[in-house]
Structures are given as C-alpha cells and as structure tokens.
Design a protein around this motif. Sequence first.
Motif, short mmCIF file in Angstrom:
data_model
loop_
_atom_site.label_atom_id
_atom_site.label_comp_id
_atom_site.label_asym_id
_atom_site.label_seq_id
_atom_site.Cartn_x
_atom_site.Cartn_y
_atom_site.Cartn_z
N LEU A 111 33.51 52.02 51.89
CA LEU A 111 34.57 51.54 51.02
C LEU A 111 34.50 50.03 50.82
O LEU A 111 34.72 49.53 49.72
CB LEU A 111 35.94 51.94 51.59
N HIS A 112 34.16 49.30 51.86
CA HIS A 112 33.99 47.84 51.73
C HIS A 112 32.84 47.51 50.78
O HIS A 112 32.93 46.55 50.01
CB HIS A 112 33.74 47.20 53.08
N MET A 113 31.78 48.29 50.83
CA MET A 113 30.66 48.06 49.93
C MET A 113 31.06 48.33 48.48
O MET A 113 30.66 47.60 47.58
CB MET A 113 29.46 48.90 50.33
N LEU A 114 31.87 49.36 48.25
CA LEU A 114 32.36 49.64 46.89
C LEU A 114 33.29 48.53 46.40
O LEU A 114 33.22 48.12 45.23
CB LEU A 114 33.09 50.98 46.86
N VAL A 115 34.15 48.03 47.27
CA VAL A 115 35.04 46.94 46.88
C VAL A 115 34.24 45.67 46.60
O VAL A 115 34.51 44.96 45.63
CB VAL A 115 36.10 46.69 47.99
N ALA A 116 33.21 45.40 47.41
CA ALA A 116 32.37 44.23 47.17
C ALA A 116 31.62 44.37 45.85
O ALA A 116 31.46 43.39 45.12
CB ALA A 116 31.38 44.05 48.32
N LEU A 117 31.19 45.57 45.53
CA LEU A 117 30.52 45.81 44.24
C LEU A 117 31.47 45.56 43.08
O LEU A 117 31.09 44.94 42.08
CB LEU A 117 29.98 47.24 44.20
N ALA A 118 32.71 45.99 43.22
CA ALA A 118 33.68 45.81 42.14
C ALA A 118 34.12 44.36 41.99
O ALA A 118 34.42 43.90 40.88
CB ALA A 118 34.90 46.70 42.39
N LEU A 119 34.16 43.61 43.10
CA LEU A 119 34.68 42.23 43.07
C LEU A 119 33.60 41.17 42.96
O LEU A 119 33.93 39.99 42.83
CB LEU A 119 35.51 41.95 44.32
N TYR A 120 32.32 41.54 42.98
CA TYR A 120 31.26 40.54 43.04
C TYR A 120 31.24 39.63 41.81
O TYR A 120 31.34 38.40 41.95
CB TYR A 120 29.91 41.24 43.20
N LEU A 121 31.12 40.18 40.63
CA LEU A 121 31.05 39.33 39.43
C LEU A 121 32.35 38.61 39.13
O LEU A 121 32.32 37.41 38.83
CB LEU A 121 30.59 40.16 38.23
N PRO A 122 33.52 39.27 39.20
CA PRO A 122 34.75 38.51 38.94
C PRO A 122 34.98 37.38 39.94
O PRO A 122 35.39 36.28 39.56
CB PRO A 122 35.86 39.56 39.05
N SER A 123 34.69 37.62 41.20
CA SER A 123 34.90 36.56 42.18
C SER A 123 33.90 35.43 42.00
O SER A 123 34.22 34.27 42.20
CB SER A 123 34.84 37.11 43.60
N ARG A 124 32.70 35.76 41.64
CA ARG A 124 31.69 34.71 41.41
C ARG A 124 32.08 33.82 40.23
O ARG A 124 31.93 32.61 40.28
CB ARG A 124 30.33 35.36 41.18
N ARG A 125 32.60 34.42 39.19
CA ARG A 125 33.04 33.62 38.03
C ARG A 125 34.31 32.83 38.34
O ARG A 125 34.49 31.73 37.84
CB ARG A 125 33.28 34.53 36.84
N PHE A 126 35.18 33.40 39.14
CA PHE A 126 36.47 32.77 39.43
C PHE A 126 36.36 31.68 40.48
O PHE A 126 37.09 30.69 40.44
CB PHE A 126 37.45 33.86 39.90
N LEU A 127 35.43 31.82 41.41
CA LEU A 127 35.38 30.91 42.56
C LEU A 127 34.33 29.81 42.46
O LEU A 127 34.41 28.84 43.19
CB LEU A 127 35.11 31.70 43.84
N VAL A 128 33.36 29.94 41.56
CA VAL A 128 32.26 28.97 41.51
C VAL A 128 32.53 27.92 40.45
O VAL A 128 32.95 28.22 39.34
CB VAL A 128 30.93 29.68 41.23
N ARG A 129 32.26 26.68 40.84
CA ARG A 129 32.37 25.55 39.92
C ARG A 129 31.00 24.90 39.86
O ARG A 129 30.38 24.60 40.87
CB ARG A 129 33.41 24.57 40.45
N GLN A 130 30.53 24.66 38.66
CA GLN A 130 29.25 23.99 38.48
C GLN A 130 29.43 22.49 38.65
O GLN A 130 30.32 21.90 38.06
CB GLN A 130 28.68 24.28 37.07
N VAL A 131 28.60 21.90 39.46
CA VAL A 131 28.65 20.46 39.70
C VAL A 131 27.34 19.86 39.19
O VAL A 131 26.25 20.32 39.53
CB VAL A 131 28.80 20.16 41.21
#
Length: 178
Positions: A148-168
């Motif tokens: 279940l954690h792997m499924l949640v990580a799969l679902a949250l990977y792209l949204p969290s990457r876009r939401f949490l990363v800032r280009q410097v």
Amino acid sequence: MTRIRLNRAIVATLILLLIQSSVLPWLVPSAWSGRLLLHLPFVMTVFVALLGGRHRAFLFGLGFGLLEDMLFYGHMIGAYAFGMALIGYLIGLAFERKLSTLAFVLLLTGIGSGLLDMLVYFVYKLFSLTHLSASFVFYWQVLPTLLLHMLVALALYLPSRRFLVRQVVSQSEAAEGN
C-alpha cells in the motif's frame, strides 16, 4: 540545481496526516483495519530524502514520527520517531549514490516501509508489548502495508515532485544565459 521547499513539505504532510486519521479509517474495511498500518508521513519522508537530503529527512522523520507516536501509539512514545528518522536518513544516503528514477523511489519506499514496520515490531517485542511471532507480523501486517505504501508513493510521486521542488539558478548558469 533543485532545492526542496520544506515548508510546503510540512504543510502537505500535515494534510496527509489529517487524511490518514480522518478519511482513511472510513475507506478501509473493518476486517483489514488491524492489518493495514498506513503511514502517509513516512511516504513524505521518503520524498524529502529524495529531494532534500539525508539530514532533512532525518529531522523530518523524527518530527513526524514523534507526532504519530503521540497521536496513535501512546503506549510507547518514540518507536516510530526513531524508525522514521533512521529509515529517512538511510534512504537519503541511498539517494545520494543513485539516480532518482520512479522505480528506485518505489523500491526504496517498499524496503523502507518493511524495515520501519519490522523495526517497530522488534522494539515492541523488546519491551514485551507484543507476543506475536515475526513471521506472522510480516505476512499479516508488514507485507500489505508495504504494498500500500508503494501504491501511495506511485500516486504521489509526480504531484509531490512538482509541488516541492524549486529550481535554483546558479551563478555560472546565470552567466552563461546572459
């Protein structure tokens, strides 16, 4: 170069913690409620390890693990804090050595989830809070939670990457652009 927005990660994890404690108990069937030990802050700790490094993941896991200990597991404070901090640090250490592909993120999320639950089991066993066998706990709780954690990580990977990363932009890149 990328940097993590840690304040966004904290807010997102608090929202996931609210979802974990208020919505998910309604979605999980009652027969599976003792079997699935979903820890959404752990999944975010993996993402912080990926994007922010091992030291931030250690502190992030320590803080949210302690919060989970106080909210859900009051009979022993510190087991999840220790486990999430240690696993967050180790996953952050592993991400420094490899490329962060989706498959690698899912693999380390699964391994980390299994290690976290087994570590907490052994701490509880050490202090005689459980009398279940390790093989029963692995097949009954750890394996379904890991998947279940792997499924949640799969679902949250792209949204969290876009939401949490800032280009410097570094100074050398800025000089090349001019």
